[in-house]
Write a protein that holds these residues in place. Structure first.
Motif, PDB file in Angstrom:
ATOM      1  N   LEU A 316     -48.343  29.356  -5.869  1.00  0.00           N
ATOM      2  CA  LEU A 316     -47.299  29.638  -5.016  1.00  0.00           C
ATOM      3  C   LEU A 316     -47.204  31.040  -4.347  1.00  0.00           C
ATOM      4  N   LYS A 317     -48.185  31.665  -4.445  1.00  0.00           N
ATOM      5  CA  LYS A 317     -48.519  33.106  -3.718  1.00  0.00           C
ATOM      6  C   LYS A 317     -48.528  32.869  -2.050  1.00  0.00           C
ATOM      7  N   ASP A 318     -48.862  31.889  -1.729  1.00  0.00           N
ATOM      8  CA  ASP A 318     -49.132  31.464   0.051  1.00  0.00           C
ATOM      9  C   ASP A 318     -47.895  30.915   0.416  1.00  0.00           C
ATOM     10  N   ILE A 319     -46.874  30.617  -0.261  1.00  0.00           N
ATOM     11  CA  ILE A 319     -45.633  29.872   0.274  1.00  0.00           C
ATOM     12  C   ILE A 319     -44.818  30.993   0.907  1.00  0.00           C
ATOM     13  N   LYS A 320     -44.509  30.843   2.205  1.00  0.00           N
ATOM     14  CA  LYS A 320     -43.829  31.597   3.078  1.00  0.00           C
ATOM     15  C   LYS A 320     -42.391  31.598   2.509  1.00  0.00           C
ATOM     16  N   GLY A 321     -41.947  33.075   2.221  1.00  0.00           N
ATOM     17  CA  GLY A 321     -40.589  33.281   1.611  1.00  0.00           C
ATOM     18  C   GLY A 321     -40.563  33.380   0.004  1.00  0.00           C
ATOM     19  N   PHE A 322     -41.706  33.124  -0.645  1.00  0.00           N
ATOM     20  CA  PHE A 322     -41.672  33.200  -1.765  1.00  0.00           C
ATOM     21  C   PHE A 322     -41.841  34.517  -2.452  1.00  0.00           C
ATOM     22  N   ILE A 323     -40.846  35.046  -3.284  1.00  0.00           N
ATOM     23  CA  ILE A 323     -40.825  36.572  -3.666  1.00  0.00           C
ATOM     24  C   ILE A 323     -41.087  36.445  -5.087  1.00  0.00           C
ATOM     25  N   SER A 336     -40.877  34.552 -12.818  1.00  0.00           N
ATOM     26  CA  SER A 336     -39.520  34.958 -12.092  1.00  0.00           C
ATOM     27  C   SER A 336     -39.668  35.020 -10.711  1.00  0.00           C
ATOM     28  N   PHE A 337     -38.926  34.653  -9.922  1.00  0.00           N
ATOM     29  CA  PHE A 337     -38.978  34.676  -8.233  1.00  0.00           C
ATOM     30  C   PHE A 337     -37.717  34.285  -7.574  1.00  0.00           C
ATOM     31  N   ASN A 338     -37.681  34.699  -6.413  1.00  0.00           N
ATOM     32  CA  ASN A 338     -36.676  34.350  -5.363  1.00  0.00           C
ATOM     33  C   ASN A 338     -37.196  33.680  -4.207  1.00  0.00           C
ATOM     34  N   ILE A 339     -36.482  33.070  -3.301  1.00  0.00           N
ATOM     35  CA  ILE A 339     -36.884  32.392  -1.973  1.00  0.00           C
ATOM     36  C   ILE A 339     -35.874  33.237  -1.077  1.00  0.00           C
ATOM     37  N   ASN A 340     -36.738  33.712  -0.336  1.00  0.00           N
ATOM     38  CA  ASN A 340     -36.180  34.780   0.839  1.00  0.00           C
ATOM     39  C   ASN A 340     -34.821  33.731   1.421  1.00  0.00           C
ATOM     40  N   GLY A 341     -33.803  34.533   1.509  1.00  0.00           N
ATOM     41  CA  GLY A 341     -32.534  34.197   2.180  1.00  0.00           C
ATOM     42  C   GLY A 341     -31.845  33.152   1.380  1.00  0.00           C
ATOM     43  N   MET A 342     -32.209  32.826   0.099  1.00  0.00           N
ATOM     44  CA  MET A 342     -31.589  31.800  -0.690  1.00  0.00           C
ATOM     45  C   MET A 342     -31.163  32.592  -1.961  1.00  0.00           C
ATOM     46  N   HIS A 343     -29.808  32.232  -2.606  1.00  0.00           N
ATOM     47  CA  HIS A 343     -29.302  32.422  -3.897  1.00  0.00           C
ATOM     48  C   HIS A 343     -30.221  31.654  -4.707  1.00  0.00           C
ATOM     49  N   PRO A 344     -30.330  32.395  -5.731  1.00  0.00           N
ATOM     50  CA  PRO A 344     -31.200  31.741  -7.043  1.00  0.00           C
ATOM     51  C   PRO A 344     -30.573  30.371  -7.551  1.00  0.00           C
ATOM     52  N   PHE A 345     -29.305  30.419  -7.631  1.00  0.00           N
ATOM     53  CA  PHE A 345     -28.536  29.187  -8.310  1.00  0.00           C
ATOM     54  C   PHE A 345     -28.743  28.083  -7.291  1.00  0.00           C
ATOM     55  N   ASP A 346     -28.812  28.572  -5.961  1.00  0.00           N
ATOM     56  CA  ASP A 346     -29.017  27.047  -5.032  1.00  0.00           C
ATOM     57  C   ASP A 346     -30.506  26.696  -5.082  1.00  0.00           C
ATOM     58  N   VAL A 347     -31.293  27.626  -5.572  1.00  0.00           N
ATOM     59  CA  VAL A 347     -32.490  27.028  -5.601  1.00  0.00           C
ATOM     60  C   VAL A 347     -32.892  26.199  -6.974  1.00  0.00           C
ATOM     61  N   GLY A 348     -32.147  26.710  -7.815  1.00  0.00           N
ATOM     62  CA  GLY A 348     -32.260  25.976  -9.168  1.00  0.00           C
ATOM     63  C   GLY A 348     -31.458  24.716  -9.014  1.00  0.00           C
ATOM     64  N   MET A 349     -30.251  24.430  -8.367  1.00  0.00           N
ATOM     65  CA  MET A 349     -29.813  23.202  -8.170  1.00  0.00           C
ATOM     66  C   MET A 349     -30.757  22.184  -7.373  1.00  0.00           C
ATOM     67  N   MET A 350     -31.489  22.691  -6.500  1.00  0.00           N
ATOM     68  CA  MET A 350     -32.406  21.998  -5.446  1.00  0.00           C
ATOM     69  C   MET A 350     -33.462  21.423  -6.240  1.00  0.00           C
ATOM     70  N   LEU A 351     -34.105  22.489  -7.136  1.00  0.00           N
ATOM     71  CA  LEU A 351     -35.137  21.945  -8.002  1.00  0.00           C
ATOM     72  C   LEU A 351     -34.631  20.762  -8.972  1.00  0.00           C
ATOM     73  N   ALA A 399     -41.908  25.006  -1.883  1.00  0.00           N
ATOM     74  CA  ALA A 399     -42.410  24.890  -0.567  1.00  0.00           C
ATOM     75  C   ALA A 399     -41.379  24.113   0.329  1.00  0.00           C
ATOM     76  N   ARG A 400     -40.801  23.172   0.033  1.00  0.00           N
ATOM     77  CA  ARG A 400     -40.008  22.412   0.807  1.00  0.00           C
ATOM     78  C   ARG A 400     -38.623  23.084   1.057  1.00  0.00           C
ATOM     79  N   ILE A 401     -38.055  23.698  -0.260  1.00  0.00           N
ATOM     80  CA  ILE A 401     -37.070  24.458  -0.194  1.00  0.00           C
ATOM     81  C   ILE A 401     -37.034  25.702   0.591  1.00  0.00           C
ATOM     82  N   ALA A 402     -38.232  26.557   0.532  1.00  0.00           N
ATOM     83  CA  ALA A 402     -38.402  27.692   1.140  1.00  0.00           C
ATOM     84  C   ALA A 402     -38.528  27.486   2.736  1.00  0.00           C
ATOM     85  N   LYS A 403     -39.119  26.235   3.017  1.00  0.00           N
ATOM     86  CA  LYS A 403     -38.957  25.840   4.396  1.00  0.00           C
ATOM     87  C   LYS A 403     -37.869  25.803   5.212  1.00  0.00           C
TER      88      LYS A 403
END
Length: 407
Positions: A316-323, A336-351, A399-403
């Motif tokens: 995961l460490k090299d994914i751009k936007g992965f925090i 535990s992580f976040n994606i830059n510019g995205m709400h955690p709930f939105d990331v969870g729903m997309m996963l 990676a797709r979500i962060a993109k």
């Protein structure tokens, strides 16, 4: 010997299904683990063949149910290496176990001006009962700070300790970050001041070898459902001499010796704290979960989970936007992580749309999130039945979500 992952996965029916048209990838193990067949079968066996109330019957079913129920108490004693079976008390969860200590030990032994110490990492269930007690008694709640990696500051903890400290209540492993706290050192320091120590073991008993005698903790609270067992069942360990000094938690049947309208005398431990008809089926079934863990071996389970953590962290460490959030040196298999510019709930729903189950939000640790300056995180937590191929699926999805936000 190394664990056979396919053999293990075949014991968990829930894992073999599709979610949103994709094979289920279950990475929400810090919230609750899945249950092997032998646990499910034990529940069915009790209700089909052994259903009876315990301790008070003279017939065969009551005798069987009582024997199976108390066998679980014995299994738990060995599992955490308590001195005696009587030091094991059944509750409905970690939360009730902590509340039991707050309502009995706390009300009897903590008074105006006394101090209780917790940490910034705590789950709400290890914050709110102490706030309530402090408000009632005029006691003071003090907080151990953490660094940016999510590790407690031991030097600051030592400064908080004094003759006024009556209790230190600390999470052994952070549910939100996976941080393993240096609890043995905390216990040693607290005991120098005569303070008692409660460990919230909800997230440690499933990942780590927990030996209450070696740690010398005064209380340990944990839950069956995070150990491949049923929901609605908790355990409180307490040293005999402390439990005997505490008043009952609730009144009713089983917790008494003699009742008259003039006076009631209370039962011995552990029954003094187990009023009413207990959660018999789930207690009995939990013994099968303990056997499942013992058969695999804690060391082998931990090695597998640590391998998964290292593999996922590296991928995961090299994914751009992965925090990443929570980078303690000592951790269990939680990312535990976040994606830059995205709400955690939105990331969870997309996963979830890709069949991947994770937890999002503040994880019942709002003060911790405030300290980190976050609304919440996405949390992926791994267990013994998870695989590297499942991690590959998650990493590809992230990676797709962060993109989307970090082109």
């Amino acid at each position: 010997m190394p664990i056979n992952i396919e053999e293990i996965r075949n014991q968990f029916p829930v894992l073999h299904q599709e979610v949103n048209g994709k094979p289920l990838v279950y990475f929400d193990n810090a919230a609750t683990t899945q249950k092997p067949k032998q646990v499910l079968e034990a529940l069915q066996q009790y209700y089909e063949m052994d259903n009876s109330n315990i301790h008070r019957g003279a017939h065969t079913l009551a005798d069987r149910a009582t024997r199976y129920y108390e066998n679980t108490r014995s299994a738990i004693q060995k599992f955490i290496n308590a001195k005696e079976e009587e030091e094991i008390i059944f509750t409905k969860g970690t939360t009730e176990s902590i509340n039991l200590v707050a309502s009995t030990f706390g009300r009897k032994f903590i008074g105006k001006g006394d101090e209780i110490i917790i940490s910034t990492l705590e789950h709400h269930s290890n914050i709110v009962p102490w706030q309530m007690l402090c408000e009632e008694k005029g006691a003071i709640l003090k907080i151990i700070p953490i660094n940016d990696a999510g590790e407690i500051d031991l030097e600051e903890f030592e400064k908080l300790l004094s003759a006024k400290t009556k209790l230190v209540s600390l999470v052994h492993v952070s549910n939100a970050l996976g941080t393993i706290n240096p609890v043995k050192r905390v216990i040693e320091l607290a005991h120098k001041f005569g303070a008692k120590v409660l460990l919230d073991g909800a997230q440690s008993t499933n990942h780590l070898e927990v030996d209450v005698q070696e740690l010398d903790c005064d209380f340990l609270a944990f839950s069956a459902h995070k150990l491949y067992g049923p929901t609605g069942l908790g355990i409180l360990y307490g040293k005999r001499e402390i439990l005997e000094s505490m008043p009952p938690y609730q009144g009713g049947g089983e917790m008494i010796k003699e009742v008259s309208f003039e006076k009631t005398t209370y039962n011995e431990i552990p029954f003094k704290f187990e009023a009413g008809t207990p959660n018999i089926a789930d207690v009995i079934a939990f013994s099968k979960a303990i056997k499942f863990i013992d058969d695999l071996g804690k060391k082998e389970i931990k090695k597998h989970e640590d391998d998964l953590l290292e593999y996922a962290s590296d991928a995961l460490k090299d994914i751009k936007g992965f925090i990443p959030v929570g980078t303690a040196k000592e951790k269990v298999s939680v990312i535990s992580f976040n994606i830059n510019g995205m709400h955690p709930f939105d990331v969870g729903m997309m996963l979830d749309a890709n069949g991947i189950a994770v937890r999002t939000g503040h994880h019942c640790t709002q003060p911790l999130m405030k300290r980190l300056g976050l609304e919440g995180t996405v949390r992926a937590s791994f267990s013994v039945y998870n695989t590297k191929s499942e991690i590959d699926q998650m990493v590809a999805s992230i990676a797709r979500i962060a993109k989307i936000k970090n082109k």
